[in-house]
Design an enzyme around this catalytic site. Structure first.
Site, PDB file in Angstrom:
ATOM      1  N   LYS A   1      39.520  -2.752  35.304  1.00 11.56           N
ATOM      2  CA  LYS A   1      40.651  -2.004  34.744  1.00 11.56           C
ATOM      3  C   LYS A   1      40.422  -0.499  34.886  1.00 11.56           C
ATOM      4  O   LYS A   1      39.290  -0.059  35.155  1.00 11.56           O
ATOM      5  CB  LYS A   1      40.811  -2.369  33.262  1.00 11.56           C
ATOM      6  CG  LYS A   1      39.629  -1.914  32.402  1.00 11.56           C
ATOM      7  CD  LYS A   1      39.665  -2.540  31.014  1.00 11.56           C
ATOM      8  CE  LYS A   1      38.488  -2.034  30.196  1.00 11.56           C
ATOM      9  NZ  LYS A   1      38.308  -2.799  28.950  1.00 11.56           N
TER      10      LYS A   1
ATOM     11  N   ARG B   1      42.005  -5.823  16.937  1.00  7.27           N
ATOM     12  CA  ARG B   1      42.790  -5.195  17.993  1.00  7.27           C
ATOM     13  C   ARG B   1      43.740  -6.286  18.479  1.00  7.27           C
ATOM     14  O   ARG B   1      44.444  -6.861  17.653  1.00  7.27           O
ATOM     15  CB  ARG B   1      41.811  -4.683  19.074  1.00  7.27           C
ATOM     16  CG  ARG B   1      42.337  -3.525  19.883  1.00  7.27           C
ATOM     17  CD  ARG B   1      41.288  -2.941  20.826  1.00  7.27           C
ATOM     18  NE  ARG B   1      40.920  -3.851  21.923  1.00  7.27           N
ATOM     19  CZ  ARG B   1      40.077  -3.525  22.907  1.00  7.27           C
ATOM     20  NH1 ARG B   1      39.519  -2.333  22.932  1.00  7.27           N
ATOM     21  NH2 ARG B   1      39.790  -4.384  23.866  1.00  7.27           N
TER      22      ARG B   1
ATOM     23  N   HIS C   1      36.894 -10.850  21.622  1.00  8.40           N
ATOM     24  CA  HIS C   1      36.203  -9.626  22.038  1.00  8.40           C
ATOM     25  C   HIS C   1      35.401  -9.080  20.857  1.00  8.40           C
ATOM     26  O   HIS C   1      35.874  -9.076  19.729  1.00  8.40           O
ATOM     27  CB  HIS C   1      37.268  -8.613  22.490  1.00  8.40           C
ATOM     28  CG  HIS C   1      36.739  -7.438  23.269  1.00  8.40           C
ATOM     29  ND1 HIS C   1      35.752  -7.534  24.210  1.00  8.40           N
ATOM     30  CD2 HIS C   1      37.103  -6.129  23.245  1.00  8.40           C
ATOM     31  CE1 HIS C   1      35.531  -6.325  24.746  1.00  8.40           C
ATOM     32  NE2 HIS C   1      36.331  -5.461  24.169  1.00  8.40           N
TER      33      HIS C   1
ATOM     34  N   ARG D   1      32.236 -11.048  30.454  1.00 14.05           N
ATOM     35  CA  ARG D   1      33.134 -10.025  31.027  1.00 14.05           C
ATOM     36  C   ARG D   1      32.369  -8.705  31.124  1.00 14.05           C
ATOM     37  O   ARG D   1      32.175  -8.010  30.125  1.00 14.05           O
ATOM     38  CB  ARG D   1      34.373  -9.854  30.127  1.00 14.05           C
ATOM     39  CG  ARG D   1      35.158 -11.150  29.917  1.00 14.05           C
ATOM     40  CD  ARG D   1      36.464 -10.882  29.149  1.00 14.05           C
ATOM     41  NE  ARG D   1      36.245 -10.187  27.883  1.00 14.05           N
ATOM     42  CZ  ARG D   1      36.059 -10.783  26.715  1.00 14.05           C
ATOM     43  NH1 ARG D   1      36.099 -12.094  26.613  1.00 14.05           N
ATOM     44  NH2 ARG D   1      35.864 -10.061  25.622  1.00 14.05           N
TER      45      ARG D   1
ATOM     46  N   TYR E   1      36.082  31.840  28.426  1.00 11.30           N
ATOM     47  CA  TYR E   1      37.049  32.072  27.351  1.00 11.30           C
ATOM     48  C   TYR E   1      36.393  32.129  25.978  1.00 11.30           C
ATOM     49  O   TYR E   1      35.559  31.284  25.640  1.00 11.30           O
ATOM     50  CB  TYR E   1      38.094  30.952  27.336  1.00 11.30           C
ATOM     51  CG  TYR E   1      38.992  30.930  28.548  1.00 11.30           C
ATOM     52  CD1 TYR E   1      39.677  32.079  28.965  1.00 11.30           C
ATOM     53  CD2 TYR E   1      39.167  29.759  29.271  1.00 11.30           C
ATOM     54  CE1 TYR E   1      40.519  32.049  30.071  1.00 11.30           C
ATOM     55  CE2 TYR E   1      40.010  29.722  30.380  1.00 11.30           C
ATOM     56  CZ  TYR E   1      40.676  30.873  30.775  1.00 11.30           C
ATOM     57  OH  TYR E   1      41.496  30.840  31.861  1.00 11.30           O
TER      58      TYR E   1
ATOM     59  N   CYS F   1      36.338  25.356  31.608  1.00 14.64           N
ATOM     60  CA  CYS F   1      37.757  25.672  31.777  1.00 14.64           C
ATOM     61  C   CYS F   1      38.460  24.524  32.508  1.00 14.64           C
ATOM     62  O   CYS F   1      37.854  23.509  32.802  1.00 14.64           O
ATOM     63  CB  CYS F   1      37.920  26.963  32.566  1.00 14.64           C
ATOM     64  SG  CYS F   1      36.931  28.329  31.922  1.00 14.64           S
ATOM     65  N   MET F   2      39.730  24.722  32.803  1.00 12.23           N
ATOM     66  CA  MET F   2      40.496  23.649  33.422  1.00 12.23           C
ATOM     67  C   MET F   2      39.939  23.276  34.796  1.00 12.23           C
ATOM     68  O   MET F   2      39.850  22.101  35.142  1.00 12.23           O
ATOM     69  CB  MET F   2      41.964  24.053  33.552  1.00 12.23           C
ATOM     70  CG  MET F   2      42.854  22.925  34.060  1.00 12.23           C
ATOM     71  SD  MET F   2      44.583  23.397  34.186  1.00 12.23           S
ATOM     72  CE  MET F   2      45.083  23.443  32.481  1.00 12.23           C
ATOM     73  N   ASP F   3      39.566  24.282  35.577  1.00 10.36           N
ATOM     74  CA  ASP F   3      39.172  24.037  36.963  1.00 10.36           C
ATOM     75  C   ASP F   3      37.750  24.465  37.288  1.00 10.36           C
ATOM     76  O   ASP F   3      37.309  24.302  38.423  1.00 10.36           O
ATOM     77  CB  ASP F   3      40.085  24.826  37.915  1.00 10.36           C
ATOM     78  CG  ASP F   3      41.529  24.631  37.586  1.00 10.36           C
ATOM     79  OD1 ASP F   3      42.010  23.501  37.776  1.00 10.36           O
ATOM     80  OD2 ASP F   3      42.176  25.579  37.105  1.00 10.36           O
TER      81      ASP F   3
HETATM   82  C1  LIG Z   1      37.076  -3.366  28.880  1.00  8.38           C
HETATM   83  C2  LIG Z   1      36.854  -4.745  28.418  1.00  8.38           C
HETATM   84  C3  LIG Z   1      35.678  -5.444  28.755  1.00  8.38           C
HETATM   85  C4  LIG Z   1      34.501  -4.789  29.424  1.00  8.38           C
HETATM   86  O1  LIG Z   1      33.728  -4.145  28.448  1.00  8.38           O
HETATM   87  P1  LIG Z   1      32.353  -3.402  28.834  1.00  8.38           P
HETATM   88  O2  LIG Z   1      31.821  -2.962  27.527  1.00  8.38           O
HETATM   89  O3  LIG Z   1      32.718  -2.299  29.744  1.00  8.38           O
HETATM   90  O4  LIG Z   1      31.509  -4.434  29.499  1.00  8.38           O
HETATM   91  C5  LIG Z   1      35.593  -6.770  28.416  1.00  8.38           C
HETATM   92  N1  LIG Z   1      36.605  -7.395  27.763  1.00  8.38           N
HETATM   93  C6  LIG Z   1      37.722  -6.756  27.394  1.00  8.38           C
HETATM   94  C7  LIG Z   1      38.780  -7.477  26.669  1.00  8.38           C
HETATM   95  C8  LIG Z   1      37.878  -5.402  27.689  1.00  8.38           C
HETATM   96  O5  LIG Z   1      38.998  -4.764  27.308  1.00  8.38           O
END
Ligand SMILES: *Cc1c(COP(=O)(O)O)cnc(C)c1O
Length: 394
Positions: free
Chosen positions: A49, A147, A179, A235, A281, A328-330
């Site tokens: 992702k 969540r 999760h 995951r 700045y 800064c920005m850049d």
């Molecule tokens: C992003 C995410 C992961 C990966 O988590 P890491 O800590 O980067 O391994 C696994 N499961 C879900 C649902 C996530 O949103």
């Protein structure tokens, strides 16, 4: 070197280099760490992702598959469809669709869809009807992160609804998952509580007649630090990119992981300051004596955290150079006793040459390594070009 982003024109003054050989190494290493001692080894999902945490979604996906990732994971439906367009045909899960989403394209593209609620299950089933084939459906339970996912009170209704969809041929339940909230804190009581809540929910689903392909609970830290959370599939996001998910517990080096991202540029100029000269700045840094400084052509628009002002360091010609004053920005200014315009600046990398790691930047910026690489890799305009090396699995 393969500059895979021709739209950006010639080699830029600053670049993000992604080593896909490191990604492959990490995936293989993680499979070994997680599954080598298991009686019946499970599978690995590489989470790509957010444009592969800034590393390039399609490129990382290909490398992950080469290294044996049976699954890929993304948050949004758009990411899943983009992976299919890029040619990926393997198992792929997505988990974050807004109400009213049309699931038909995902079902048609053989993407596993996640339902958090009965309302969302109905939308997936609707998508399956339009697509003319059963949806591959995964159900997500909230075991304590608060969540996404069904709360315990709604789980039975979700499971029962999914079983009904299986009976009518509109869905096949392929996975049940949740999760972790505190996986990077091994002693946190939430871990055991979530493992127990998940087991209870799996038993309920089993009683209701669901026989999923995979049950999964662990992200990177969960997979590495909590064997009881591994189930059939882990995951793996951040660890795939060679960044420790729990740097206070275990380092990348201790895990045998290699950071895949390097961010580098060149000093645009160097000059001498005198005592009492303020820098950048707000003059938050004031030279205490004669000091030579250099200008780095990257800033917060490139993902360099402004919170790291006067705290971070970069590597210039092999030596650590502290940031002076505000980012800064850049651009930002660093102290370089012997710096010259054109000197190479390493902002971030595996640390093998003494350059800072993502987790070091995270400590300087009060954040986590995830945010550092995701932001630094995401620059889509301006000076930083992203290139991928190590494309071939040799
Ligand atoms: C992003 C995410 C992961 C990966 O988590 P890491 O800590 O980067 O391994 C696994 N499961 C879900 C649902 C996530 O949103």
């Amino acid at each position: 070197m393969d500059a895979s982003d021709p739209a950006r024109g010639p080699r830029a003054d600053a670049e993000v280099v992604v080593d896909l050989a490191a990604v492959r190494h990490n995936v293989r290493r993680l499979r070994e760490l997680v599954w080598a001692d298991a009686e019946s080894p499970g599978e690995v999902m590489v989470v790509v992702k957010a444009d592969g945490y800034g590393h390039g979604m399609a490129q990382v996906a290909r490398a992950a598959r080469q290294a044996g990732a049976g699954w890929l994971g993304v948050a949004t439906p758009g990411e899943a469809l983009a992976l299919r367009e890029a040619g990926d045909t393997g198992r792929l899960l997505c988990w974050l669709a807004a109400p009213g989403h049309d699931f038909a394209p995902l079902v048609a593209a053989d993407v596993d869809c996640t339902a958090y609620s009965v309302a969302q299950l109905d939308e997936v089933v609707e998508g399956a009807r339009s697509a003319g084939r059963p949806a591959r459906l995964q159900l997500k339970l909230d075991t304590g992160l608060s969540r996404g996912g069904a709360t315990r009170d709604h789980w039975l209704a979700l499971v029962t609804g999914a079983r009904h969809a299986e009976d009518e041929g509109t869905a096949v339940v392929t996975g049940l998952w949740s999760h972790l909230a505190c996986s990077d804190e091994p002693d946190h009581p939430a871990n055991a509580a979530q493992v127990a809540a998940f087991a209870e929910a799996l038993a309920l689903a089993d009683d209701a007649g669901l026989r999923p392909e995979v049950r999964h609970l662990a992200n990177s830290a969960g997979a590495l630090l909590h064997p009881a959370a591994r189930h059939d599939l882990v995951r793996l996001g951040i660890a795939t990119y060679g960044v420790s998910p729990a740097p206070d517990v275990v380092t990348e080096a201790e895990l045998g992981l290699l950071a895949a991202m390097t961010v580098r540029g060149r000093l645009v100029m160097a000059k001498e300051l005198s005592a009492d000269d303020g820098v950048s700045y707000g003059h938050t840094y004031v030279a205490t004596g004669p000091e030579r400084v250099g200008l780095v052509p990257l800033g917060y628009a490139d993902g360099v955290p402004r919170h790291a002002s006067s705290r971070a360091e970069v590597l210039v010609d092999g030596r650590r150079a502290p940031v002076r004053g505000r980012v800064c920005m850049d651009q930002f200014v660093v102290s370089v006793p012997e710096g010259e315009a054109g000197d190479e600046v390493l902002l971030l990398g595996p640390g093998t040459q003494g350059e800072p790691t993502a987790n070091e930047w995270a400590a300087w910026s009060d954040t986590i390594g995830y945010e550092i690489v995701t932001r630094m890799g995401a620059r889509t305009h301006g000076r930083a070009t992203r290139v991928w090396v190590g494309q071939e699995d040799t």
